[in-house]
Design a protein around this motif. Sequence first.
Motif, PDB file in Angstrom:
ATOM      1  N   ASP A  96       0.838  -1.197   0.000  1.00 35.05           N
ATOM      2  CA  ASP A  96       0.000   0.000   0.000  1.00 35.05           C
ATOM      3  C   ASP A  96       0.876   1.250   0.000  1.00 35.05           C
ATOM      4  O   ASP A  96       2.039   1.224   0.406  1.00 35.05           O
ATOM      5  N   LEU A  97       0.288   2.351  -0.462  1.00 35.14           N
ATOM      6  CA  LEU A  97       0.974   3.634  -0.357  1.00 35.14           C
ATOM      7  C   LEU A  97       1.124   4.003   1.112  1.00 35.14           C
ATOM      8  O   LEU A  97       0.236   3.730   1.927  1.00 35.14           O
ATOM      9  N   PRO A  98       2.240   4.625   1.487  1.00 35.79           N
ATOM     10  CA  PRO A  98       2.436   5.001   2.897  1.00 35.79           C
ATOM     11  C   PRO A  98       1.419   6.048   3.330  1.00 35.79           C
ATOM     12  O   PRO A  98       0.969   6.862   2.516  1.00 35.79           O
ATOM     13  N   PRO A  99       1.055   6.043   4.602  1.00 38.12           N
ATOM     14  CA  PRO A  99       0.048   7.002   5.095  1.00 38.12           C
ATOM     15  C   PRO A  99       0.420   8.463   4.819  1.00 38.12           C
ATOM     16  O   PRO A  99      -0.447   9.272   4.514  1.00 38.12           O
ATOM     17  N   TRP A 100       1.708   8.805   4.944  1.00 38.65           N
ATOM     18  CA  TRP A 100       2.076  10.205   4.733  1.00 38.65           C
ATOM     19  C   TRP A 100       1.757  10.649   3.309  1.00 38.65           C
ATOM     20  O   TRP A 100       1.375  11.795   3.079  1.00 38.65           O
ATOM     21  N   TRP A 101       1.886   9.736   2.340  1.00 32.67           N
ATOM     22  CA  TRP A 101       1.570  10.068   0.947  1.00 32.67           C
ATOM     23  C   TRP A 101       0.059  10.263   0.791  1.00 32.67           C
ATOM     24  O   TRP A 101      -0.395  11.208   0.129  1.00 32.67           O
ATOM     25  N   LYS A 102      -0.708   9.376   1.413  1.00 36.57           N
ATOM     26  CA  LYS A 102      -2.166   9.472   1.330  1.00 36.57           C
ATOM     27  C   LYS A 102      -2.664  10.765   1.971  1.00 36.57           C
ATOM     28  O   LYS A 102      -3.519  11.461   1.424  1.00 36.57           O
ATOM     29  N   TYR A 103      -2.123  11.096   3.160  1.00 37.43           N
ATOM     30  CA  TYR A 103      -2.560  12.315   3.833  1.00 37.43           C
ATOM     31  C   TYR A 103      -2.245  13.553   2.990  1.00 37.43           C
ATOM     32  O   TYR A 103      -3.043  14.486   2.895  1.00 37.43           O
ATOM     33  N   GLY A 104      -1.068  13.556   2.378  1.00 37.40           N
ATOM     34  CA  GLY A 104      -0.714  14.670   1.505  1.00 37.40           C
ATOM     35  C   GLY A 104      -1.637  14.780   0.310  1.00 37.40           C
ATOM     36  O   GLY A 104      -2.037  15.876  -0.091  1.00 37.40           O
ATOM     37  N   PHE A 105      -2.022  13.619  -0.252  1.00 38.20           N
ATOM     38  CA  PHE A 105      -2.928  13.602  -1.395  1.00 38.20           C
ATOM     39  C   PHE A 105      -4.317  14.109  -0.989  1.00 38.20           C
ATOM     40  O   PHE A 105      -4.937  14.902  -1.708  1.00 38.20           O
ATOM     41  N   TYR A 106      -4.789  13.667   0.175  1.00 39.89           N
ATOM     42  CA  TYR A 106      -6.097  14.119   0.660  1.00 39.89           C
ATOM     43  C   TYR A 106      -6.088  15.633   0.903  1.00 39.89           C
ATOM     44  O   TYR A 106      -7.070  16.330   0.605  1.00 39.89           O
ATOM     45  N   LEU A 107      -4.980  16.126   1.450  1.00 36.17           N
ATOM     46  CA  LEU A 107      -4.883  17.558   1.711  1.00 36.17           C
ATOM     47  C   LEU A 107      -4.908  18.349   0.399  1.00 36.17           C
ATOM     48  O   LEU A 107      -5.539  19.409   0.320  1.00 36.17           O
ATOM     49  N   CYS A 108      -4.265  17.809  -0.641  1.00 38.42           N
ATOM     50  CA  CYS A 108      -4.296  18.463  -1.960  1.00 38.42           C
ATOM     51  C   CYS A 108      -5.716  18.504  -2.524  1.00 38.42           C
ATOM     52  O   CYS A 108      -6.122  19.491  -3.139  1.00 38.42           O
ATOM     53  N   ILE A 109      -6.464  17.419  -2.319  1.00 36.18           N
ATOM     54  CA  ILE A 109      -7.855  17.382  -2.792  1.00 36.18           C
ATOM     55  C   ILE A 109      -8.680  18.459  -2.084  1.00 36.18           C
ATOM     56  O   ILE A 109      -9.457  19.192  -2.714  1.00 36.18           O
ATOM     57  N   VAL A 110      -8.509  18.560  -0.761  1.00 35.21           N
ATOM     58  CA  VAL A 110      -9.247  19.572   0.009  1.00 35.21           C
ATOM     59  C   VAL A 110      -8.878  20.973  -0.472  1.00 35.21           C
ATOM     60  O   VAL A 110      -9.748  21.835  -0.677  1.00 35.21           O
ATOM     61  N   ALA A 111      -7.582  21.215  -0.681  1.00 34.05           N
ATOM     62  CA  ALA A 111      -7.138  22.531  -1.150  1.00 34.05           C
ATOM     63  C   ALA A 111      -7.697  22.835  -2.532  1.00 34.05           C
ATOM     64  O   ALA A 111      -8.099  23.972  -2.820  1.00 34.05           O
ATOM     65  N   ALA A 112      -7.751  21.813  -3.409  1.00 26.96           N
ATOM     66  CA  ALA A 112      -8.279  22.014  -4.760  1.00 26.96           C
ATOM     67  C   ALA A 112      -9.766  22.366  -4.721  1.00 26.96           C
ATOM     68  O   ALA A 112     -10.240  23.230  -5.465  1.00 26.96           O
ATOM     69  N   ILE A 113     -10.511  21.689  -3.850  1.00 25.29           N
ATOM     70  CA  ILE A 113     -11.952  21.966  -3.717  1.00 25.29           C
ATOM     71  C   ILE A 113     -12.171  23.396  -3.228  1.00 25.29           C
ATOM     72  O   ILE A 113     -13.013  24.137  -3.755  1.00 25.29           O
TER      73      ILE A 113
END
Length: 299
Positions: free
Chosen positions: A132-149
Amino acid sequence: MKQKLYNILNIKHKKKAILSTLLFLLISQNSFALSLADPTQLSTDFTPLELGVVLLLAITFFVVVLVLMASISIYNHSRSVLKQDKIARGEEVEPDTESFSEWFWAKFNAAKPDKVVLMHHNYDGIEELDNDLPPWWKYGFYLCIVAAIIYFVVHIKGIAPNSTEEYEVAMVEGNTLKAQYLAEMASSINEENVELADAAGVTKGQALFAKKCKTCHGANAEGLSGPNLTDEYWLHGGDIKSVFTTVKYGVPAKGMISWKDQLSPQEMQQVASFVLSLQGSNPANGKEPQGEKYEAAKE
């Protein structure tokens, strides 16, 4: 009994520290919210987008600190409980070798052993992993999604200007600053630093000459009561600094007034530059040469 009491007090002490920190963060958030509600409390003018970004960063910081503090508390408490259980069972207690930072990074990275993620097939002896992708990568990706929205909503709703509007505002501000700079530079021109004006400046100098100077020097600078300004002979020097000085201070003994109180330094530069642009024009009815022949110094 003493050990239990110590653990209870230690846990309470940690809880107090956590609550104190949370209270401090809540007060900070409240102060920030008040500053947003009252724009007069802000030392800088922020756009709505910038305010949203600052607020998002503040909330993110609050959540990160909360998670870290909770993780530290849980980690230390769990290690303490496990250690006490081993002591109660009479088992040998190993010395602490893993720091909190090492434990936290292991959880945050969450890399699994190869055997756990090894897929049950291979190609020519090449085995494939399905980690699986490491949690730090996932959290960063989720934060980018929130910022994009947030970015999308802010621009769709017109809360903040789009790129074109920001460009137009920046151009207006830039032109204002440019005008201020040119005004400051124009007022700082003197006989020591004056240089020839550009083509636009020469054109403005022509209009000023026609308005202020033609009465004495003629419409084409051929010379009337004043000297001919189109030949190579000069009474007070024929370089830009000398002509600027003559325009600025005048020659009262010969009837030429000083223009420093009527023309700005830039306007005097423009007039002097226009006069020098007439060299060799040879207008009709040119007045006889006066003064000495001027030759530019060779560099």
